[in-house]
Enzyme design. Structure first.
Site, PDB file in Angstrom:
ATOM      1  N   CYS A   2       0.882  -1.170   0.000  1.00 38.80           N
ATOM      2  CA  CYS A   2       0.000   0.000   0.000  1.00 38.80           C
ATOM      3  C   CYS A   2       0.914   1.213   0.000  1.00 38.80           C
ATOM      4  O   CYS A   2       2.129   1.082   0.128  1.00 38.80           O
ATOM      5  CB  CYS A   2      -0.862   0.038   1.245  1.00 38.80           C
ATOM      6  SG  CYS A   2      -1.942  -1.391   1.409  1.00 38.80           S
ATOM      7  N   GLY A  28      -0.988   1.015  -5.131  1.00 41.65           N
ATOM      8  CA  GLY A  28      -2.277   0.388  -4.869  1.00 41.65           C
ATOM      9  C   GLY A  28      -3.378   1.092  -5.630  1.00 41.65           C
ATOM     10  O   GLY A  28      -3.446   2.325  -5.620  1.00 41.65           O
ATOM     11  N   ASN A 102       0.763   0.165   6.057  1.00 36.48           N
ATOM     12  CA  ASN A 102       1.337  -0.570   4.925  1.00 36.48           C
ATOM     13  C   ASN A 102       2.092  -1.755   5.505  1.00 36.48           C
ATOM     14  O   ASN A 102       2.993  -1.579   6.320  1.00 36.48           O
ATOM     15  CB  ASN A 102       2.290   0.344   4.137  1.00 36.48           C
ATOM     16  CG  ASN A 102       3.003  -0.399   3.020  1.00 36.48           C
ATOM     17  OD1 ASN A 102       2.532  -1.420   2.550  1.00 36.48           O
ATOM     18  ND2 ASN A 102       4.128   0.132   2.591  1.00 36.48           N
ATOM     19  N   GLY A 103       1.711  -2.977   5.083  1.00 40.12           N
ATOM     20  CA  GLY A 103       2.374  -4.182   5.586  1.00 40.12           C
ATOM     21  C   GLY A 103       1.367  -5.252   5.919  1.00 40.12           C
ATOM     22  O   GLY A 103       0.178  -5.129   5.601  1.00 40.12           O
ATOM     23  N   TYR A 244      10.623  -4.550  -7.864  1.00 44.44           N
ATOM     24  CA  TYR A 244       9.376  -4.364  -8.602  1.00 44.44           C
ATOM     25  C   TYR A 244       8.513  -3.166  -8.186  1.00 44.44           C
ATOM     26  O   TYR A 244       8.045  -2.411  -9.030  1.00 44.44           O
ATOM     27  CB  TYR A 244       8.534  -5.650  -8.479  1.00 44.44           C
ATOM     28  CG  TYR A 244       7.137  -5.541  -9.039  1.00 44.44           C
ATOM     29  CD1 TYR A 244       6.927  -5.519 -10.413  1.00 44.44           C
ATOM     30  CD2 TYR A 244       6.029  -5.417  -8.211  1.00 44.44           C
ATOM     31  CE1 TYR A 244       5.644  -5.402 -10.946  1.00 44.44           C
ATOM     32  CE2 TYR A 244       4.753  -5.303  -8.734  1.00 44.44           C
ATOM     33  CZ  TYR A 244       4.564  -5.296 -10.099  1.00 44.44           C
ATOM     34  OH  TYR A 244       3.309  -5.167 -10.616  1.00 44.44           O
TER      35      TYR A 244
END
Ligand code: SF4
Length: 455
Positions: A2, A28, A102-103, A244
């Site tokens: 995210c 996202g 985020n995670g 990525y």
């Protein structure tokens, strides 16, 4: 994966949050939202969809406030539903709390059961709600103390930005799996997943948050606290951000993403003796690696895949069917360039193998005579428990097939990966131990406590 953002200012922040959301849209595309404190309470808007679809000018006018948080989401824990959109906002003992995350936690289900025993009712399926309730449980006015008690219990990957009545707080987990940076613009403090968000807002990047750091901005001043001194030696930043996810212009934990990708391409070409006419990148994240490959090999770099820029990232679509359709709509081969040519096709990673298979087919249909697929990371053999959408190992092509079998499945003429040591040499000497690479080697820095999800 995210994207999160928080701004503390002495002027209205909703417009800046909005532009910051745009800058992190690549992290996202399923949902987005922002929450702003107006001095009395937290107002928010969140919904499914892209930033441009969710927010209109009048929404920003209805969200006044000098501190706020924002989020873009793709689902890992909890699935793609409205009730999992962030920010999460709540009120407890007359105190307001807002949170973006985020995670992925590795013990969210365990904690959820514990909280449910205490009579807590959950309204979402995301692990972020577990963090919010853990925090609310301990928060009686001292946010640092509440966070330390919460961090004692929650395990896994979490970068957080939290809004209270008085503070903006940023937290990075003890391993620092997910990125989080601090920036400054005049008197304004900015916390963001990537430095490009800070720079786009006109701010200056100050530094990455340290693993286990709790950074609190209150009354216009920043104070930093440590969850534990042990965190200094625990750093395990996610290498997949560099492979990525992150934008080419990001620098995370002092390693520039663009330089890492170019170097990975150069290294990959060094042991390669395949004969080909040109190097073709898979856009967008394959570009930098293809530049490196082309520079080192002397083969011309050619654009032979045209990207439809209005389609989201295929890897992060929630269902296989949507992913496959996404690839078709997204990448079109240039048959005039490809006719009768032998190509080196450079991509950053292979996760499920479906994208590569479809790409190879469409390049052959467009006239390529030979396709040699080169991947600038090792085979992804293990699930990520820390926030990348690979929960079930059986879905990873490299977990069940040899390289030769993968080549047959994908339909390319040859297939090569960068091995782990060589990939890690691209982060620069001495940095290699600061990165998590568990999806490649199975050495998980934090053990999964919850049962693995079925997909
Ligand atoms: Fe990143 Fe892989 Fe580690 Fe997950 S397992 S945090 S994707 S390096």
């Amino acid at each position: 994966m995210c994207g999160i953002l928080g701004i503390y200012s002495n002027k209205n922040v909703s417009k800046e949050l909005y532009y910051g959301l745009y800058a992190m849209q690549h992290r996202g595309q399923e949902s987005c939202g922002m929450a702003v404190h107006d001095g009395k309470e937290i107002n928010y808007k969140k919904d499914m969809g892209l930033v441009g679809d969710v927010f209109k000018t009048h929404d920003l006018e209805e969200l006044p406030g000098t501190k706020g948080i924002a989020h873009v989401r793709y689902s890992t824990a909890g699935g793609s539903h409205m009730y999992n959109c962030q920010p999460l906002v709540g009120t407890l003992r007359k105190r307001n709390l807002g949170l973006v995350h985020n995670g992925n936690l590795v013990n969210a289900n365990y904690l959820k059961e514990m909280l449910e025993e205490d009579g807590i009712m959950f309204s979402s399926k995301s692990d972020t709600e577990v963090i919010l309730y853990m925090l609310a449980r301990y928060y009686t006015g001292d946010i640092v103390e509440a966070l330390k008690l919460t961090m004692d219990q929650i395990k896994g990957a979490y970068s957080l930005v939290i809004l209270t009545d008085d503070e903006l707080v940023a937290v990075r987990d003890p391993h620092g799996f997910r990125p989080l940076l601090l920036g400054k613009k005049d008197d304004e403090y900015i916390f963001a997943s990537e430095d490009c968000e800070i720079e786009i807002l006109g701010g200056k990047v100050i530094r990455d948050l340290e693993p286990g750091e709790i950074a609190v901005v209150k009354d216009g001043e920043l104070k930093s606290y440590n969850f534990s001194n042990k965190c200094k030696t625990m750093k395990k930043s996610c290498i997949f951000e560099h492979v990525y996810f992150a934008r080419n212009d990001a620098t995370i934990d002092k390693v520039n993403v663009y330089e890492f990708r170019v170097k990975s391409g150069e290294i990959l070409s060094q042991d390669d003796d395949v004969k080909a006419d040109m190097v073709v990148p898979v856009p967008d994240s394959g570009w930098a690696a293809a530049i490196g490959y082309s520079n080192a090999s002397g083969l011309p770099l050619t654009e032979a895949l045209v990207k439809n820029r209005y389609v989201g990232r295929t890897f992060i679509k929630p269902t296989q069917e949507e992913r496959e359709l996404g690839v078709k709509i997204k990448l079109n081969p240039l048959s005039r360039v490809l006719q009768g040519k032998s190509i080196i096709l450079v991509d950053d990673s292979i996760v499920r193998g479906t994208t590569s298979k479809q790409l190879v087919k469409s390049l052959r249909d467009a006239g390529a005579s030979e396709i040699h697929l080169r991947i600038t990371s090792p085979p992804v053999k293990y699930s990520c428990y820390y926030g990348i959408d690979t929960p079930n190992r059986s879905k990873l092509i490299a977990a069940t097939k040899s390289i030769e079998e993968m080549k047959e499945y994908i339909g390319c003429d040859s297939l090569k990966f960068l091995d782990i040591d060589k990939m890690m040499s691209a982060v620069g000497e001495g940095n290699e131990f600061k990165f998590c690479k568990a999806c490649f080697d199975g050495n998980y820095p934090v053990k999964k406590i919850d049962k693995e999800d079925e997909e």
